[in-house]
Design an enzyme around this catalytic site. Sequence first.
Site, mmCIF file in Angstrom:
data_model
loop_
_atom_site.group_PDB
_atom_site.id
_atom_site.type_symbol
_atom_site.label_atom_id
_atom_site.label_comp_id
_atom_site.label_asym_id
_atom_site.label_seq_id
_atom_site.Cartn_x
_atom_site.Cartn_y
_atom_site.Cartn_z
ATOM 1 N N LYS A 105 -1.010 11.596 5.152
ATOM 2 C CA LYS A 105 -0.703 10.620 6.202
ATOM 3 C C LYS A 105 0.028 9.413 5.636
ATOM 4 O O LYS A 105 1.031 8.940 6.197
ATOM 5 C CB LYS A 105 -2.039 10.203 6.859
ATOM 6 C CG LYS A 105 -1.959 9.269 8.031
ATOM 7 C CD LYS A 105 -2.310 7.823 7.747
ATOM 8 C CE LYS A 105 -3.630 7.563 7.070
ATOM 9 N NZ LYS A 105 -3.857 6.106 6.822
ATOM 10 N N LYS A 135 0.838 -1.213 0.000
ATOM 11 C CA LYS A 135 0.000 0.000 0.000
ATOM 12 C C LYS A 135 0.867 1.254 0.000
ATOM 13 O O LYS A 135 0.571 2.225 -0.696
ATOM 14 C CB LYS A 135 -0.937 -0.011 1.207
ATOM 15 C CG LYS A 135 -1.840 1.213 1.336
ATOM 16 C CD LYS A 135 -2.922 1.277 0.267
ATOM 17 C CE LYS A 135 -3.700 2.583 0.288
ATOM 18 N NZ LYS A 135 -4.740 2.671 1.323
#
Lengths: 294, 294
Positions: free
Chosen positions: B241, B173
């Site tokens: 983030k 990811k």
Amino acid sequence: MSKTSIGWVGTGIMGRPMVHNLLRAGYPVTAYARRREQLEPLIEAGAQTATSLSEISAGTDVSIVMVADTPDMLEVITADGGLMDGAPSGHTIIDMSTVSPTRTRYVSEQLQARRIAMLDAPVSGGEVGAIEGTLSIMVGGPEEVFREMRPIFDVLGGQVRHIGESGAGQVAKACNQLLVAQTMAAVAEAYLLAQASGVSRERVREALLGGFAYSRILEVHGERMLNDDYQPGFKAELHYKDLHIVAQEARIMGLKLPGSEAVLDLMEELVNQGDGELDSAALAKIVGQRAKAP
Amino acid sequence: MSKTSIGWVGTGIMGRPMVHNLLRAGYPVTAYARRREQLEPLIEAGAQTATSLSEISAGTDVSIVMVADTPDMLEVITADGGLMDGAPSGHTIIDMSTVSPTRTRYVSEQLQARRIAMLDAPVSGGEVGAIEGTLSIMVGGPEEVFREMRPIFDVLGGQVRHIGESGAGQVAKACNQLLVAQTMAAVAEAYLLAQASGVSRERVREALLGGFAYSRILEVHGERMLNDDYQPGFKAELHYKDLHIVAQEARIMGLKLPGSEAVLDLMEELVNQGDGELDSAALAKIVGQRAKAP
């Protein structure tokens, strides 16, 4: 109706198969090369030859140029005895080299003053695309000239697009080259992170190919990187040259494009370390060297 | 055979539709949320509820976590009264949040010591993918646990892949997020060059979509950028983030990834100027501001 006669300058790795495709499609082609031996296979295939550039443009309807860099293009077209000297009013010059958009506009204006039309029509798709006639061709210049030349482009390319006025084809190509280079560098960073984390780059690549991270670069060049297979393809030294064009245009426009500057720097180091003959995906090597530098 | 019972923590924009899909597929789901009102639509759809995290893990076979960030994940699983406290030996915790790979491995080891299995299974595909059950799911953890949980993943996702051991899903990811962000920044630079050169970005985009510069980002986010349409999609503050996770992991591995650092910096400026709620493709705004800065 007899076909448009074509003069061809630039019989390198790209130009040669393009001439073959035009001959096969029935166009009469007259080719010019400084080194006569380059013309032999084309003569066998039915091409005529000329002994000077001005003879090329004087004796054909359309001159096509496929050379390596901006200075070559300028010399072939505008130097004494160049295409411009021989071309009659009404002649068309198509430059399929990848060169500076700004210089393209400058040459185009000179030609226009002599009633010679010019299209810039750089290509992407590499040697394979040239051989198979599936090049992507990005065209700048007057739309009516584009329409007139369209049958020639359709022989050489699979996707042919008119982008805009003079220089627009070169701008599109510059955009292509900066995007391709930056995507390659990003893929290289992703691989480094995976590898350093002990995770299979192959599996990460497969997973990413199925989502928003999909790119042709991840698919094609991402596989080259996995195998350290840097047989060109498209040579790093040419991509380096193209990224220089990007940097130069950005400077002329007063734009700061830090991502493009960063990949120019990577490609420069790759060429400087003697790897300019490798495929440009080899910039992954430089990304790796720098990532692990102390 | 009765279906695996599922506990669910995290009923935000992603979690809610995922629970609906599990209920529709016939899974008994017990959901927990700090704010009770978030659970109302899920109760109507047939979900049970619990009043504490440990009750969730004590009363179900599998707990699934879908929260915003690493600290939330750590708290939900490892804090006093968290999932770990309630889970019996043999329980499985699946963390579908996007969090730090290193922290994931750390939590996984703690759980393993108590004979609780853990999979990290972050997703890509956004709200639409969550609603339609077409998420791309990248899974890390023991392969036999992955196989056991596969039917659940198949309800939630379209493309489900086991990447490797614990943390490998999060690494994939992270790679996805750095690649997506860098491609968006590169597209923004290409558009700036085209626009400054007086060339249609639309036509450049169309031409580039047909060649090696093709990416899903050029196709989807490239269109958003043309229209300044930054309705999320995927919020910039979340991508910010995620790029932090990339930077942190790179630091832990001793890797310098300048392209990833550069897009973190772009995304940080976007969030700092108050645009964190926009789609992350809005980083094109920052690329543009900086390109034209004196």
